[in-house]
Design a protein around this motif. Structure first.
Motif, PDB file in Angstrom:
ATOM      1  N   UNK A 623       0.772  -1.184   0.063  1.00  0.00           N
ATOM      2  CA  UNK A 623      -0.063  -0.083   0.051  1.00  0.00           C
ATOM      3  C   UNK A 623       0.914   1.137   0.129  1.00  0.00           C
ATOM      4  N   UNK A 624       1.923   1.220   0.657  1.00  0.00           N
ATOM      5  CA  UNK A 624       2.878   2.550   0.808  1.00  0.00           C
ATOM      6  C   UNK A 624       3.453   2.845  -0.458  1.00  0.00           C
ATOM      7  N   UNK A 625       3.721   1.784  -1.463  1.00  0.00           N
ATOM      8  CA  UNK A 625       4.407   1.959  -2.551  1.00  0.00           C
ATOM      9  C   UNK A 625       3.547   2.288  -3.718  1.00  0.00           C
ATOM     10  N   UNK A 626       2.318   1.913  -3.498  1.00  0.00           N
ATOM     11  CA  UNK A 626       1.298   2.644  -4.385  1.00  0.00           C
ATOM     12  C   UNK A 626       1.412   2.216  -5.632  1.00  0.00           C
ATOM     13  N   UNK A 627       1.532   3.118  -6.561  1.00  0.00           N
ATOM     14  CA  UNK A 627       1.431   2.851  -7.933  1.00  0.00           C
ATOM     15  C   UNK A 627       2.536   2.074  -8.339  1.00  0.00           C
ATOM     16  N   UNK A 628       3.745   2.403  -8.053  1.00  0.00           N
ATOM     17  CA  UNK A 628       4.985   1.628  -8.563  1.00  0.00           C
ATOM     18  C   UNK A 628       4.686   0.267  -8.059  1.00  0.00           C
ATOM     19  N   UNK A 629       4.179  -0.211  -7.091  1.00  0.00           N
ATOM     20  CA  UNK A 629       4.124  -1.608  -6.520  1.00  0.00           C
ATOM     21  C   UNK A 629       3.199  -2.330  -7.471  1.00  0.00           C
ATOM     22  N   UNK A 630       2.154  -1.724  -7.761  1.00  0.00           N
ATOM     23  CA  UNK A 630       1.043  -2.276  -8.640  1.00  0.00           C
ATOM     24  C   UNK A 630       1.629  -2.444 -10.179  1.00  0.00           C
ATOM     25  N   UNK A 631       2.452  -1.521 -10.651  1.00  0.00           N
ATOM     26  CA  UNK A 631       3.078  -1.553 -11.849  1.00  0.00           C
ATOM     27  C   UNK A 631       4.113  -3.007 -11.932  1.00  0.00           C
ATOM     28  N   UNK A 632       4.614  -2.872 -10.775  1.00  0.00           N
ATOM     29  CA  UNK A 632       5.680  -3.882 -10.703  1.00  0.00           C
ATOM     30  C   UNK A 632       5.073  -5.298 -10.687  1.00  0.00           C
ATOM     31  N   UNK A 633       3.753  -5.359  -9.979  1.00  0.00           N
ATOM     32  CA  UNK A 633       3.127  -6.554  -9.918  1.00  0.00           C
ATOM     33  C   UNK A 633       2.589  -7.226 -11.350  1.00  0.00           C
ATOM     34  N   UNK A 634       2.229  -6.201 -11.986  1.00  0.00           N
ATOM     35  CA  UNK A 634       1.502  -6.560 -13.316  1.00  0.00           C
ATOM     36  C   UNK A 634       2.608  -6.744 -14.259  1.00  0.00           C
ATOM     37  N   UNK A 635       3.874  -6.143 -14.230  1.00  0.00           N
ATOM     38  CA  UNK A 635       4.710  -6.555 -15.296  1.00  0.00           C
ATOM     39  C   UNK A 635       5.570  -7.773 -14.924  1.00  0.00           C
ATOM     40  N   UNK A 636       5.720  -8.103 -13.611  1.00  0.00           N
ATOM     41  CA  UNK A 636       6.186  -9.264 -13.167  1.00  0.00           C
ATOM     42  C   UNK A 636       5.528  -9.882 -11.886  1.00  0.00           C
ATOM     43  N   UNK A 637       4.496 -10.600 -12.277  1.00  0.00           N
ATOM     44  CA  UNK A 637       3.359 -11.044 -11.363  1.00  0.00           C
ATOM     45  C   UNK A 637       3.853 -12.015 -10.238  1.00  0.00           C
ATOM     46  N   UNK A 638       3.836 -12.169  -9.251  1.00  0.00           N
ATOM     47  CA  UNK A 638       4.186 -13.083  -8.222  1.00  0.00           C
ATOM     48  C   UNK A 638       3.040 -13.700  -7.878  1.00  0.00           C
ATOM     49  N   UNK A 639       1.735 -13.468  -8.335  1.00  0.00           N
ATOM     50  CA  UNK A 639       0.616 -14.309  -8.199  1.00  0.00           C
ATOM     51  C   UNK A 639      -0.291 -14.134  -9.133  1.00  0.00           C
ATOM     52  N   UNK A 640      -1.354 -15.256  -9.090  1.00  0.00           N
ATOM     53  CA  UNK A 640      -2.452 -14.973  -9.926  1.00  0.00           C
ATOM     54  C   UNK A 640      -3.164 -13.736 -10.272  1.00  0.00           C
ATOM     55  N   UNK A 641      -3.593 -13.165 -11.412  1.00  0.00           N
ATOM     56  CA  UNK A 641      -4.155 -11.907 -11.363  1.00  0.00           C
ATOM     57  C   UNK A 641      -5.265 -11.659 -10.495  1.00  0.00           C
ATOM     58  N   UNK A 642      -6.139 -12.629 -10.250  1.00  0.00           N
ATOM     59  CA  UNK A 642      -7.192 -12.620  -9.186  1.00  0.00           C
ATOM     60  C   UNK A 642      -6.761 -12.409  -7.948  1.00  0.00           C
ATOM     61  N   UNK A 643      -5.790 -13.129  -7.753  1.00  0.00           N
ATOM     62  CA  UNK A 643      -5.306 -13.176  -6.002  1.00  0.00           C
ATOM     63  C   UNK A 643      -4.862 -11.710  -5.822  1.00  0.00           C
ATOM     64  N   UNK A 644      -3.822 -11.374  -6.814  1.00  0.00           N
ATOM     65  CA  UNK A 644      -3.248  -9.922  -6.669  1.00  0.00           C
ATOM     66  C   UNK A 644      -4.554  -8.840  -6.472  1.00  0.00           C
ATOM     67  N   UNK A 645      -5.431  -8.850  -7.052  1.00  0.00           N
ATOM     68  CA  UNK A 645      -6.539  -7.926  -6.956  1.00  0.00           C
ATOM     69  C   UNK A 645      -7.221  -7.923  -5.764  1.00  0.00           C
ATOM     70  N   UNK A 646      -7.391  -9.152  -5.352  1.00  0.00           N
ATOM     71  CA  UNK A 646      -8.098  -9.380  -3.857  1.00  0.00           C
ATOM     72  C   UNK A 646      -7.461  -8.773  -2.753  1.00  0.00           C
ATOM     73  N   UNK A 647      -5.983  -9.079  -2.775  1.00  0.00           N
ATOM     74  CA  UNK A 647      -5.031  -8.737  -1.770  1.00  0.00           C
ATOM     75  C   UNK A 647      -5.048  -7.055  -1.864  1.00  0.00           C
ATOM     76  N   UNK A 648      -4.871  -6.471  -2.965  1.00  0.00           N
ATOM     77  CA  UNK A 648      -4.882  -5.188  -3.339  1.00  0.00           C
ATOM     78  C   UNK A 648      -6.133  -4.371  -2.818  1.00  0.00           C
ATOM     79  N   UNK A 649      -7.330  -4.871  -2.990  1.00  0.00           N
ATOM     80  CA  UNK A 649      -8.642  -4.405  -2.350  1.00  0.00           C
ATOM     81  C   UNK A 649      -8.650  -4.461  -1.066  1.00  0.00           C
ATOM     82  N   UNK A 650      -8.062  -5.531  -0.410  1.00  0.00           N
ATOM     83  CA  UNK A 650      -8.326  -5.688   1.028  1.00  0.00           C
ATOM     84  C   UNK A 650      -7.248  -5.221   1.810  1.00  0.00           C
ATOM     85  N   UNK A 651      -6.175  -4.793   0.879  1.00  0.00           N
ATOM     86  CA  UNK A 651      -5.223  -4.083   1.837  1.00  0.00           C
ATOM     87  C   UNK A 651      -5.029  -2.427   1.877  1.00  0.00           C
TER      88      UNK A 651
END
Length: 723
Positions: A623-651
């Motif tokens: 959450x602190x990293x904001x945009x740059x963290x999401x960009x990183x996750x999208x370009x080098x994903x460490x988890x399935x698309x849906x899992x990343x989305x759920x964690x982002x929404x709940x965090x």
């Protein structure tokens, strides 16, 4: 002797009342004013070096790069000058000292003004006894605005100064001070702020306040209150001894606690007893309730005058169109009430060397100080705006003159502050005021001097409806609409339905997990073949409904963890580069938003309790990293698309940051896939080496674009505007 100078020897009853305009009334053996960063930063550094057990740092912002001694080449004590280096030094030399840092889990609008990744710089690169918490326990739109440092529960600092960059300056405020530069070497303008240091019972109470804030934000207690030793910084002389101090707070209503409006009540009560003058220094001047109290008192006391020292301009475009408009509106209200002639709203001005009077710089006023009749002195974090009255967390200290000695000490502090702005020695201010004839005449006479107080210009702002609408968002007194709904939806009450939400969240997770297993480990997995999916989409491609239905298919696929990459590839196969890009981008963003909202509905508290401390820390860092963290996750994903989305929404990722990061991060992949749509079809029909070479080149381009997106966002965030 003028009316605003005339002493009043009559006994003055205390205005402090616990649970009304203050939280606690506590005594301090010593209290001192630390004017500007040149006084505060060395003092707090030395107090931390004196620590034996605990250090609490609570701030709106904390920056590991801040130089606490920018005007000193090599400290005599041999300890580092930067905050981050100091914390590492304490870890090596005082491993028994527990350090807790609480700062605001800030909104995207301030992202460019903050250190990139403080969770890394302060939480991960410092010793294990340094605990960092990003405070997200406040309602929607609220900020953690208290600025408190407590050392060993024996000495505490409270005021307007954060331990962050672009805050240090010395009272002369030279226009070209070589020590006034940020970590990148960029100079910034003169900056004025104030902190108060106290000890004794008052420090213990601030230690208790720090622990309560930590518990509310972190869901776990800090070390028990344990006053120890005397970490008072050497060289800091007390302005007051054996003094009574009122501690006032603003705390908005949260899930766990009711609202506290002590700061606002104390402002109103101070103004209500003013007889001769009010002197205030504050960054903003927009609070409706304070304006009403001021007008009422000035109409009741025809001899009462007021001086407000503020910045020349509130800040950038947004602040100018909100706080600037608010200040202009306040001035209009004073004029309509017939009291503006007894009020001065001014800003400090310093002429540059060898220049004309018009060639100079205005000092940024960040202080939050109010002095009434030289009988009351208030220092804290609260701005004179609506946010500080009810929305943001604040902490202020008040000293009342219990004796004539205390009153003289308050007078000396006022002379010290005014002397700084007027270019006079503190002991010369009283004589200058007497010569001028009044406090207002002294201020007016300084406007044309090389160093003085000039009237703020408010004619550049018009209090029309559009800016007032912006003010309702930028400067609200209560939480923004929707936060009450969110609080009610996540409230842990005793009602019979309090168990339903976590149960439903668990059921939703179970369904998602079952769907993932179904798609990956049953014959249904055959449906995931791009050729088969492309065949379905081919049948749609000629339909006018495809542009409406396909994005919904992305949403449905994301809810059952259908691989987003395969959907994008199939879309590219069926629709070609242009239509394929529009459909894939729109569908991906819609699916990302939908699953983010599912995660947000599950809630942060559910994430904390269900995922444990380690994943909670990852969530905070994300959450602190904001945009740059999401960009990183999208370009080098460490988890399935849906899992990343759920964690982002709940965090702790804001929706705006999340969607912007998703758009930036996924764009390279979508462009690469849709641009090679025909090549993909060739590979499926003829998997020859040449066709695979084309696809490989496209994948390398995808990676290059992704890295470029990350670098671009990182550089943009490093270009911080002057605050």
């Amino acid at each position: 002797m003028t009316s605003e100078q005339a002493p009043d020897d009559r006994p003055q009853p205390s205005i402090l009342a616990e649970d009304r305009n203050c939280w606690r009334i506590a005594r301090a053996d010593r209290a001192a004013m630390l004017v500007d960063g040149a006084a505060y930063f060395p003092a707090v550094r030395q107090a931390m070096l004196n620590a034996r057990e605990t250090i609490f740092i609570i701030g709106w912002d904390v920056d590991s790069r801040v130089d606490l001694l920018p005007d000193v080449a090599i400290p005599e004590d041999g300890a580092p000058k930067t905050l981050g280096g100091l914390l590492q030094h304490l870890g090596r030399t005082r491993p028994e000292v527990a350090i807790h840092i609480l700062l605001w889990d800030y909104a995207m609008v301030f992202a460019l003004e903050r250190e990139l990744l403080p969770a890394v710089k302060l939480g991960w690169s410092t010793p294990s006894q340094v605990k960092l918490c990003l405070d997200d326990a406040l309602p929607l739109g609220a900020s953690q605005h208290q600025k408190v440092v407590v050392v060993d529960d024996a000495v505490a600092f409270c005021g307007g100064l954060d331990l962050t960059i672009r805050r240090w300056d010395s009272p002369p405020h030279e226009p070209n001070n070589s020590a006034r530069v940020d970590p990148d070497g960029a100079p910034y303008g003169p900056f004025h702020d104030i902190q108060m240091v106290v000890d004794g019972e008052a420090a213990r109470c601030l230690g208790e306040l720090a622990r309560e804030r930590w518990l509310n934000a972190m869901d776990r207690p800090a070390p028990k209150l344990s006053p120890r030793g005397d970490p008072w910084p050497a060289g800091v002389e007390a302005d007051f001894t054996d003094i009574r101090i009122g501690i006032a707070r603003t705390l908005p209503e949260t899930l766990d606690n009711g609202a506290r409006h002590e700061v606002e009540a104390l402002y109103r009560d101070m103004i209500a007893v003013a007889e001769r003058f009010i002197y205030a220094e504050n960054q903003y001047l927009t609070a409706d309730s304070v304006t009403a109290a001021l007008i009422e008192r000035m109409q009741a006391r025809p001899d009462l005058v007021a001086v407000f020292v503020c910045p020349e301009a509130p800040g950038g475009w947004f602040e100018s169109r909100s706080m600037g408009i608010g200040r202009a509106y306040l001035i209009k209200r004073l004029q309509e009430a017939g009291v503006l002639d007894r009020v001065r709203i001014v800003h400090p001005w310093i002429e540059t060397d060898g220049g004309a009077v018009e060639d100079g710089v205005s000092v940024m006023v960040h202080a939050k100080v109010m002095i009434v009749d030289d009988r009351m002195l208030r220092v804290g974090s609260s701005n004179l705006n609506n946010r500080s009255m009810g929305l943001d967390s604040e902490c202020d200290l008040l000293i009342e003159a219990e004796s004539e000695d205390t009153a003289r000490a308050i007078t000396a502090i006022r002379h010290r502050l005014m002397g700084e702005h007027l270019g006079l020695a503190p002991d010369a201010v009283g004589a200058a005021q007497e010569k001028a004839g009044s406090l207002l005449q002294l201020v007016d006479a300084s406007a044309d001097r090389p160093r003085g107080l000039r009237p703020v210009r408010h004619d550049r702002f018009e209090a029309d409806e559009f800016p007032r609408a912006i003010m309702s968002i930028a400067d609200p007194r209560e939480p923004l609409p929707g936060s009450e709904f969110a609080a009610e939806a996540t409230r842990n009450g005793d009602s019979a339905t309090s168990w339903r939400r976590p149960l439903l969240a668990l059921a939703a997770l179970a369904l998602i997990a079952a769907a993932a297993l179904l798609w990956n480990f049953t014959p249904l997995a055959e449906w995931l073949e791009p050729k088969r999916v492309a065949g379905w989409l081919d049948s749609w491609s000629g339909s006018a409904w495809s542009f409406a239905l396909l994005p919904l298919a992305y949403v449905g696929g994301s809810l059952v963890i259908f691989p987003i990459t395969l959907l994008i590839a199939a879309t590219a196969l069926a629709f070609g580069p242009w239509s394929g890009f529009l459909l894939a981008a729109g569908g991906s963003l819609l699916a990302a938003a939908a699953t983010y909202l599912v995660g947000a509905w599950m809630g942060r508290r559910f994430l904390r309790r269900g995922m444990g401390p380690r994943l909670n820390r990852i969530s905070r860092a994300l959450g602190e990293k904001g945009v740059i963290a999401v960009v990183t996750l999208r370009t080098a994903p460490i988890a399935p698309f849906t899992v990343v989305n759920l964690v982002c929404g709940a965090s702790h990722v804001g929706f705006r940051d999340y969607m912007l990061g998703t758009a930036i991060g996924m764009a390279p992949g979508i462009i690469a896939m849709t641009a090679m749509g025909s090549s993909l079809r060739s590979v499926l029909l003829d998997p020859s080496g040449a066709n695979w070479l084309v696809v490989g080149g496209a994948i390398l381009g995808w990676i290059a674009l992704g890295i470029g997106a990350q670098v671009a966002v990182s550089r943009l965030r490093r270009r911080k505007p002057q605050s």
